[in-house]
Design a protein around this motif. Structure first.
Motif, PDB file in Angstrom:
ATOM      1  N   TYR A 105       9.028  -6.256  10.450  1.00  0.00           N
ATOM      2  CA  TYR A 105       8.776  -7.337  11.393  1.00  0.00           C
ATOM      3  C   TYR A 105       9.339  -7.283  12.635  1.00  0.00           C
ATOM      4  O   TYR A 105       8.849  -8.303  13.256  1.00  0.00           O
ATOM      5  CB  TYR A 105       8.680  -8.630  10.707  1.00  0.00           C
ATOM      6  N   LEU A 106       9.738  -6.327  13.092  1.00  0.00           N
ATOM      7  CA  LEU A 106      10.514  -6.343  14.328  1.00  0.00           C
ATOM      8  C   LEU A 106       9.482  -6.383  15.332  1.00  0.00           C
ATOM      9  O   LEU A 106       9.886  -7.100  16.625  1.00  0.00           O
ATOM     10  CB  LEU A 106      11.231  -4.875  14.575  1.00  0.00           C
ATOM     11  N   ALA A 107       8.217  -5.616  15.046  1.00  0.00           N
ATOM     12  CA  ALA A 107       7.315  -5.514  16.309  1.00  0.00           C
ATOM     13  C   ALA A 107       6.735  -7.009  16.486  1.00  0.00           C
ATOM     14  O   ALA A 107       6.209  -7.558  17.738  1.00  0.00           O
ATOM     15  CB  ALA A 107       6.205  -4.826  16.011  1.00  0.00           C
ATOM     16  N   ARG A 111       6.883  -9.918  19.953  1.00  0.00           N
ATOM     17  CA  ARG A 111       5.928 -11.117  20.604  1.00  0.00           C
ATOM     18  C   ARG A 111       6.241 -12.644  20.454  1.00  0.00           C
ATOM     19  O   ARG A 111       5.910 -13.304  21.276  1.00  0.00           O
ATOM     20  CB  ARG A 111       4.572 -10.525  20.103  1.00  0.00           C
ATOM     21  N   LYS A 112       6.693 -12.624  19.169  1.00  0.00           N
ATOM     22  CA  LYS A 112       6.714 -14.158  18.891  1.00  0.00           C
ATOM     23  C   LYS A 112       8.202 -14.100  18.120  1.00  0.00           C
ATOM     24  O   LYS A 112       8.582 -14.356  17.130  1.00  0.00           O
ATOM     25  CB  LYS A 112       5.767 -14.508  17.720  1.00  0.00           C
ATOM     26  N   LEU A 116      12.007 -15.885  13.917  1.00  0.00           N
ATOM     27  CA  LEU A 116      13.264 -15.741  13.312  1.00  0.00           C
ATOM     28  C   LEU A 116      13.598 -16.808  12.568  1.00  0.00           C
ATOM     29  O   LEU A 116      14.211 -16.881  11.802  1.00  0.00           O
ATOM     30  CB  LEU A 116      14.054 -15.411  14.446  1.00  0.00           C
ATOM     31  N   ARG A 117      13.346 -18.170  13.027  1.00  0.00           N
ATOM     32  CA  ARG A 117      13.933 -19.452  12.618  1.00  0.00           C
ATOM     33  C   ARG A 117      13.382 -19.630  11.165  1.00  0.00           C
ATOM     34  O   ARG A 117      14.487 -19.948  10.323  1.00  0.00           O
ATOM     35  CB  ARG A 117      13.567 -20.632  13.510  1.00  0.00           C
ATOM     36  N   GLY A 142      18.167 -18.204  22.484  1.00  0.00           N
ATOM     37  CA  GLY A 142      18.813 -17.418  21.685  1.00  0.00           C
ATOM     38  C   GLY A 142      17.742 -16.514  20.765  1.00  0.00           C
ATOM     39  O   GLY A 142      18.241 -15.339  20.159  1.00  0.00           O
ATOM     40  N   ASP A 143      16.391 -17.058  20.587  1.00  0.00           N
ATOM     41  CA  ASP A 143      15.631 -16.235  19.908  1.00  0.00           C
ATOM     42  C   ASP A 143      15.251 -14.841  20.277  1.00  0.00           C
ATOM     43  O   ASP A 143      15.176 -14.096  19.555  1.00  0.00           O
ATOM     44  CB  ASP A 143      14.289 -17.272  19.660  1.00  0.00           C
ATOM     45  N   ARG A 144      14.878 -14.960  21.554  1.00  0.00           N
ATOM     46  CA  ARG A 144      14.597 -13.668  22.227  1.00  0.00           C
ATOM     47  C   ARG A 144      15.640 -12.761  22.344  1.00  0.00           C
ATOM     48  O   ARG A 144      15.684 -11.482  22.179  1.00  0.00           O
ATOM     49  CB  ARG A 144      14.363 -13.990  23.723  1.00  0.00           C
TER      50      ARG A 144
END
Length: 227
Positions: A105-107, A111-112, A116-117, A142-144
């Protein structure tokens, strides 16, 4: 120990006598049952009552599932996409399980990154990644940043990335820049390590030198006469 149906010997004895005359197989037999599956929009395929993840680039596409007694191998475009341990449940009352591989799911998080949360595939990240994630998600962007750090495993050895994250946490600097600098130092250190050469003795004297003190007296006399 079973008796052969036609011969007055056991099946094991008959097989032992026939074995020298049997043709030797060229390679081990690859025994599997193959099925065609279509990957769901959430990057999953279903086999029996369980679901297994597939790399996100193959979402909504057909793949070939090879079923082995202990594992599932997913094939597409002539290459092995992934391998999962097969889950075998003997009770029909047990609900099915979903097996995720967060690398698939890294790709998606590129994009989104907000996935991750609450994304179920990332609930089983290695401990160092989870600790870093807890720290990064507390600040804006931090998400990005975490998504870009996880994406490093697509270009570098995963153990090296994990080691860089652990060192960054020990230094108390949980940032993408520090992780990248640490990772590059680790990679450069591996490249500059020169393996030890165990070279044999190249030159060996056949006759060990022997000191001739009398020769020095002759040379000294010759130098006196020359003067």
């Amino acid at each position: 120990r079973l008796q052969h149906i036609e011969l007055a010997r056991s099946i094991a004895e008959v097989y032992a006598s026939e074995r020298p005359h049997l043709m030797v197989p060229g390679r081990p037999f690859d025994g599997f049952v193959e099925q065609t599956k279509r990957v769901s929009p959430t990057c999953l395929i279903q086999f029996e009552s369980n679901r297994y993840s597939v790399p996100a680039s193959f979402a909504n596409r057909p793949v070939s599932l090879r079923v082995y007694p202990d594992r599932l191998r997913i094939i597409a475009e002539g290459q092995v996409l992934c391998v999962h341990d097969r889950i075998i449940t003997r009770s029909h009352g047990v609900p099915g399980r979903t097996v995720y591989d967060w690398r698939h799911y890294l790709a998606v998080i590129q994009r989104k990154p907000g996935a991750l949360r609450n994304g179920a595939p990332f609930a089983e990240l290695p401990a160092a990644f989870r600790t870093l994630q807890d720290q990064l998600l507390r600040r804006p962007g931090g998400d990005r940043e975490m998504a870009e750090i996880l994406a490093l495993v697509l270009q570098h050895d995963e153990h090296a990335v994990l080691c860089a994250v652990e060192l960054a946490l020990e230094d108390g600097v949980a940032t993408k820049t520090h992780v990248l600098n640490t990772l590059h130092r680790l990679i450069d250190a591996r490249r500059t390590v020169v393996p030890r050469l165990d070279a044999p003795q190249a030159l060996v004297l056949k006759h060990e030198p022997c000191a001739d003190t009398g020769r020095y007296d002759i040379l000294r006399r010759d130098s006196r006469h020359a003067s």
